[in-house]
Write an enzyme that holds these catalytic residues in place. Structure first.
Site, PDB file in Angstrom:
ATOM      1  N   ARG A  23      56.857 -19.711  -6.407  1.00  0.00           N
ATOM      2  CA  ARG A  23      55.757 -18.534  -6.953  1.00  0.00           C
ATOM      3  C   ARG A  23      55.472 -17.410  -5.519  1.00  0.00           C
ATOM      4  O   ARG A  23      54.571 -16.848  -5.537  1.00  0.00           O
ATOM      5  CB  ARG A  23      54.399 -19.109  -7.102  1.00  0.00           C
ATOM      6  CG  ARG A  23      54.495 -19.822  -8.307  1.00  0.00           C
ATOM      7  CD  ARG A  23      54.512 -19.109  -9.558  1.00  0.00           C
ATOM      8  NE  ARG A  23      54.328 -19.544 -10.874  1.00  0.00           N
ATOM      9  CZ  ARG A  23      53.319 -19.879 -11.631  1.00  0.00           C
ATOM     10  NH1 ARG A  23      52.188 -19.602 -11.013  1.00  0.00           N
ATOM     11  NH2 ARG A  23      53.382 -20.624 -12.640  1.00  0.00           N
ATOM     12  N   ARG A  27      50.804 -13.183  -7.577  1.00  0.00           N
ATOM     13  CA  ARG A  27      49.251 -12.455  -7.571  1.00  0.00           C
ATOM     14  C   ARG A  27      48.671 -12.612  -6.090  1.00  0.00           C
ATOM     15  O   ARG A  27      47.926 -11.811  -5.928  1.00  0.00           O
ATOM     16  CB  ARG A  27      48.491 -13.258  -8.347  1.00  0.00           C
ATOM     17  CG  ARG A  27      48.720 -12.853  -9.762  1.00  0.00           C
ATOM     18  CD  ARG A  27      47.499 -13.535 -10.791  1.00  0.00           C
ATOM     19  NE  ARG A  27      48.141 -14.833 -10.782  1.00  0.00           N
ATOM     20  CZ  ARG A  27      47.722 -15.591 -11.827  1.00  0.00           C
ATOM     21  NH1 ARG A  27      46.955 -15.215 -12.567  1.00  0.00           N
ATOM     22  NH2 ARG A  27      48.260 -16.992 -11.720  1.00  0.00           N
ATOM     23  N   ARG A  36      51.351  -4.802 -11.561  1.00  0.00           N
ATOM     24  CA  ARG A  36      50.941  -5.665 -12.610  1.00  0.00           C
ATOM     25  C   ARG A  36      49.841  -4.714 -13.417  1.00  0.00           C
ATOM     26  O   ARG A  36      49.808  -4.623 -14.622  1.00  0.00           O
ATOM     27  CB  ARG A  36      50.338  -6.849 -12.410  1.00  0.00           C
ATOM     28  CG  ARG A  36      50.148  -7.695 -13.544  1.00  0.00           C
ATOM     29  CD  ARG A  36      49.568  -9.093 -13.246  1.00  0.00           C
ATOM     30  NE  ARG A  36      49.293  -9.935 -14.214  1.00  0.00           N
ATOM     31  CZ  ARG A  36      48.545  -9.837 -15.341  1.00  0.00           C
ATOM     32  NH1 ARG A  36      47.716  -8.782 -15.323  1.00  0.00           N
ATOM     33  NH2 ARG A  36      48.431 -10.901 -16.262  1.00  0.00           N
ATOM     34  N   ASP A  73      59.722 -16.527 -16.288  1.00  0.00           N
ATOM     35  CA  ASP A  73      58.895 -17.462 -16.438  1.00  0.00           C
ATOM     36  C   ASP A  73      59.581 -18.878 -17.214  1.00  0.00           C
ATOM     37  O   ASP A  73      60.543 -18.280 -17.939  1.00  0.00           O
ATOM     38  CB  ASP A  73      57.560 -17.318 -17.192  1.00  0.00           C
ATOM     39  CG  ASP A  73      56.619 -18.298 -17.311  1.00  0.00           C
ATOM     40  OD1 ASP A  73      55.809 -18.316 -16.212  1.00  0.00           O
ATOM     41  OD2 ASP A  73      56.442 -19.244 -18.094  1.00  0.00           O
ATOM     42  N   TYR A 147      54.795 -27.822 -23.307  1.00  0.00           N
ATOM     43  CA  TYR A 147      54.128 -26.618 -23.759  1.00  0.00           C
ATOM     44  C   TYR A 147      54.359 -26.304 -25.257  1.00  0.00           C
ATOM     45  O   TYR A 147      53.671 -25.742 -25.958  1.00  0.00           O
ATOM     46  CB  TYR A 147      54.616 -25.460 -22.885  1.00  0.00           C
ATOM     47  CG  TYR A 147      54.035 -25.484 -21.386  1.00  0.00           C
ATOM     48  CD1 TYR A 147      52.736 -25.084 -21.100  1.00  0.00           C
ATOM     49  CD2 TYR A 147      54.667 -26.207 -20.324  1.00  0.00           C
ATOM     50  CE1 TYR A 147      52.003 -24.945 -19.872  1.00  0.00           C
ATOM     51  CE2 TYR A 147      54.252 -26.192 -19.105  1.00  0.00           C
ATOM     52  CZ  TYR A 147      52.873 -25.712 -18.888  1.00  0.00           C
ATOM     53  OH  TYR A 147      52.404 -25.615 -17.766  1.00  0.00           O
TER      54      TYR A 147
HETATM   55  O1  CP3 Z   1      57.781 -16.300  -7.767  1.00  0.00           O
HETATM   56  C1  CP3 Z   1      58.414 -17.239  -8.370  1.00  0.00           C
HETATM   57  O2  CP3 Z   1      58.390 -18.579  -8.303  1.00  0.00           O
HETATM   58  C2  CP3 Z   1      59.173 -16.910  -9.595  1.00  0.00           C
HETATM   59  C3  CP3 Z   1      58.523 -16.658 -11.103  1.00  0.00           C
HETATM   60  C4  CP3 Z   1      57.903 -17.751 -11.706  1.00  0.00           C
HETATM   61  C5  CP3 Z   1      56.553 -17.622 -12.378  1.00  0.00           C
HETATM   62  N1  CP3 Z   1      56.604 -18.778 -13.188  1.00  0.00           N
HETATM   63  C6  CP3 Z   1      55.917 -16.447 -12.699  1.00  0.00           C
HETATM   64  C7  CP3 Z   1      54.489 -16.354 -13.108  1.00  0.00           C
HETATM   65  C8  CP3 Z   1      58.193 -19.101 -11.634  1.00  0.00           C
HETATM   66  C9  CP3 Z   1      59.320 -19.905 -11.273  1.00  0.00           C
HETATM   67  C10 CP3 Z   1      57.729 -19.741 -12.814  1.00  0.00           C
HETATM   68  C11 CP3 Z   1      57.640 -20.986 -13.154  1.00  0.00           C
HETATM   69  C12 CP3 Z   1      56.522 -21.773 -14.187  1.00  0.00           C
HETATM   70  N2  CP3 Z   1      55.805 -21.185 -15.001  1.00  0.00           N
HETATM   71  C13 CP3 Z   1      56.363 -23.079 -14.129  1.00  0.00           C
HETATM   72  C14 CP3 Z   1      56.844 -24.256 -13.064  1.00  0.00           C
HETATM   73  C15 CP3 Z   1      56.247 -24.250 -11.708  1.00  0.00           C
HETATM   74  C16 CP3 Z   1      54.761 -24.824 -11.602  1.00  0.00           C
HETATM   75  O3  CP3 Z   1      54.267 -23.865 -11.326  1.00  0.00           O
HETATM   76  O4  CP3 Z   1      54.517 -25.691 -12.100  1.00  0.00           O
HETATM   77  C17 CP3 Z   1      55.324 -23.279 -15.003  1.00  0.00           C
HETATM   78  C18 CP3 Z   1      54.641 -24.748 -15.457  1.00  0.00           C
HETATM   79  C19 CP3 Z   1      55.177 -21.856 -15.824  1.00  0.00           C
HETATM   80  C20 CP3 Z   1      54.096 -21.862 -17.086  1.00  0.00           C
HETATM   81  C21 CP3 Z   1      53.072 -20.694 -16.659  1.00  0.00           C
HETATM   82  N3  CP3 Z   1      53.233 -19.347 -16.423  1.00  0.00           N
HETATM   83  C22 CP3 Z   1      51.626 -21.043 -16.417  1.00  0.00           C
HETATM   84  C23 CP3 Z   1      51.035 -22.047 -16.813  1.00  0.00           C
HETATM   85  C24 CP3 Z   1      51.243 -19.692 -16.204  1.00  0.00           C
HETATM   86  C25 CP3 Z   1      49.532 -19.449 -16.243  1.00  0.00           C
HETATM   87  C26 CP3 Z   1      48.959 -19.986 -14.940  1.00  0.00           C
HETATM   88  C27 CP3 Z   1      49.030 -19.011 -13.658  1.00  0.00           C
HETATM   89  O5  CP3 Z   1      49.546 -19.690 -12.849  1.00  0.00           O
HETATM   90  O6  CP3 Z   1      49.033 -17.886 -13.879  1.00  0.00           O
HETATM   91  C28 CP3 Z   1      52.114 -18.861 -16.130  1.00  0.00           C
HETATM   92  C29 CP3 Z   1      51.849 -17.394 -15.694  1.00  0.00           C
HETATM   93  C30 CP3 Z   1      53.001 -16.798 -14.480  1.00  0.00           C
HETATM   94  N4  CP3 Z   1      54.187 -17.339 -14.158  1.00  0.00           N
HETATM   95  C31 CP3 Z   1      52.460 -16.038 -13.554  1.00  0.00           C
HETATM   96  C32 CP3 Z   1      53.470 -15.546 -12.775  1.00  0.00           C
HETATM   97  C33 CP3 Z   1      53.516 -14.608 -11.416  1.00  0.00           C
HETATM   98  C34 CP3 Z   1      50.841 -15.455 -13.569  1.00  0.00           C
HETATM   99  C35 CP3 Z   1      50.947 -14.123 -14.199  1.00  0.00           C
HETATM  100  C36 CP3 Z   1      49.969 -13.280 -14.031  1.00  0.00           C
HETATM  101  O7  CP3 Z   1      48.899 -13.105 -14.575  1.00  0.00           O
HETATM  102  O8  CP3 Z   1      50.093 -12.368 -13.453  1.00  0.00           O
END
Ligand code: CP3
Length: 341
Positions: A23, A27, A36, A73, A147
């Site tokens: 990640r 943010r 964003r 994602d 999911y």
């Molecule tokens: O920087 C990185 O690692 C690359 C991008 C990346 C994102 N999600 C961007 C993202 C990666 C590799 C993921 C993986 C992901 N997404 C996982 C597996 C890893 C983990 O964290 O367990 C899972 C379970 C998800 C599903 C997901 N996506 C959730 C549950 C959420 C909401 C919760 C949260 O953290 O905001 C997201 C949204 C998400 N994916 C954001 C980002 C940058 C936030 C988006 C925003 O509101 O700006």
């Protein structure tokens, strides 16, 4: 010559440790929040290849990390399988119809939802310095299925674990379908320029041992074996979060080239119990990065020392928290780069 991260994933153990952070694009970075706000939402950012490439590169520009992970994602796969996907502010992702209520066969696949992601990979690889590694990724079938079945995140994946017992054939069909799309999706990323890929199994820790064999090990092994046939040189990192004592079996039986470990694993235990020579990735507690200071430095050194005798990629045990101060990331890099054998 390939960069330090790629060489380490291929089994080299040099004097310096490569580092990237799960990640890392997101943010906690002011430059991410600015972009964003301008584009108005997460999914529009993912589907704007230029913006997504810029976000992928932001942490490399700021910190010179060894790997750039694609900004996308794991839920793009269910979206391409025909579920609707929404990210609601403050609520996390929603998929519909959820497979707890609707049959897999009622979905109409939309494979063109994957192509813009390949454009992002191409744009990043073209701008990334040659010694930095482009990392692709996908969710692992079990985590993606949680999911797809529940339609959103859940505390202990209750609905999906129950379905897997109650209706084994239907659940197996969901897993098989995810395996197949995931192989195509990762192959597309590799053809576009990804040099290594990570499989995120964030909810691997909620399964009983025999279920772990069936829904974590078997599908990840199938993905790794299909990728090995097409791309013999491609390193695949498996990250079965929460796998605990099941990690050695996961490492042996999936065929992954490197294994990611979370912060609940003692690095000394992992260094001893995981197959000799297998690259390990991890595992600083993201909350120690949030708090910073001497405590973070001490634990970072403990991790570096524990893995001195095998290929090791420094990373967190899970994603970086959104309130993490950017100076703490700089402090961590100083410690990791200052270490030498
Ligand atoms: O920087 C990185 O690692 C690359 C991008 C990346 C994102 N999600 C961007 C993202 C990666 C590799 C993921 C993986 C992901 N997404 C996982 C597996 C890893 C983990 O964290 O367990 C899972 C379970 C998800 C599903 C997901 N996506 C959730 C549950 C959420 C909401 C919760 C949260 O953290 O905001 C997201 C949204 C998400 N994916 C954001 C980002 C940058 C936030 C988006 C925003 O509101 O700006």
């Amino acid at each position: 010559m390939p960069g330090l991260l790629l060489r380490t994933l291929r089994g080299e153990n040099g004097d310096r440790r490569p580092i990237w952070l799960m990640r890392q694009a997101g943010r906690y970075l002011p430059e991410y929040r600015a972009l964003r706000a301008q584009k108005g939402g997460f999914l529009p950012l993912v589907y704007d290849a230029e913006a997504a490439a810029e976000i992928t590169l932001q942490p490399i520009r700021r910190y010179g990390l060894d790997g750039a992970i694609l900004f996308s994602d794991i839920l793009i796969v269910p979206y391409a399988m025909g579920q609707d996907l929404e990210f609601l502010a403050g609520e996390g992702p929603h998929l519909s119809p959820r497979l707890a209520d609707a049959a897999l066969s009622s979905l109409h696949a939309v494979p063109q939802r994957l192509s813009p992601i390949y454009d992002t990979v191409k744009l990043v690889r073209a701008q990334l310095p040659a010694d930095k590694t482009m990392l692709g990724f996908a969710g692992s079938p079990w985590t993606v299925a949680t999911y797809m079945v529940n339609g959103e995140g859940s505390r202990d994946q209750h609905e999906t674990r129950a379905m897997a017992y109650r209706d084994r054939a239907a659940f197996q069909a969901i897993i098989d379908a995810i395996v197949s799309v995931t192989v195509d999706y990762l192959a597309g990323q590799v053809l576009a320029g990804a040099e290594a890929v990570q499989l995120f199994d964030s909810w691997a820790g909620s399964l009983a041992p025999s279920e772990f064999e069936r829904w974590v090990i078997a599908p990840n092994a199938a993905i790794v074996s299909a990728l090995k046939k097409r791309f013999p040189e491609l390193p695949v990192i498996g990250f079965p979060k929460g796998a605990g004592e099941k990690l050695p079996a996961y490492a042996r039986e999936t065929g992954v080239h490197a294994v990611g470990i979370d912060e609940t694993i003692d690095p000394v235990w992992a260094a001893r119990e995981l197959p000799a020579g297998l690259p390990v990735q991890g595992n600083l507690d993201p909350l120690l990065l949030l708090s910073g200071g001497d405590e973070m430095e001490r634990e970072t050194l403990r991790i570096l020392d524990a893995f001195a005798d095998r290929p090791h990629v420094f990373n967190l045990g899970h994603g970086i928290g959104q309130t993490t101060p950017v100076e703490h990331v700089a402090q961590l890099l100083g410690v990791v780069r200052g270490w030498s054998r």
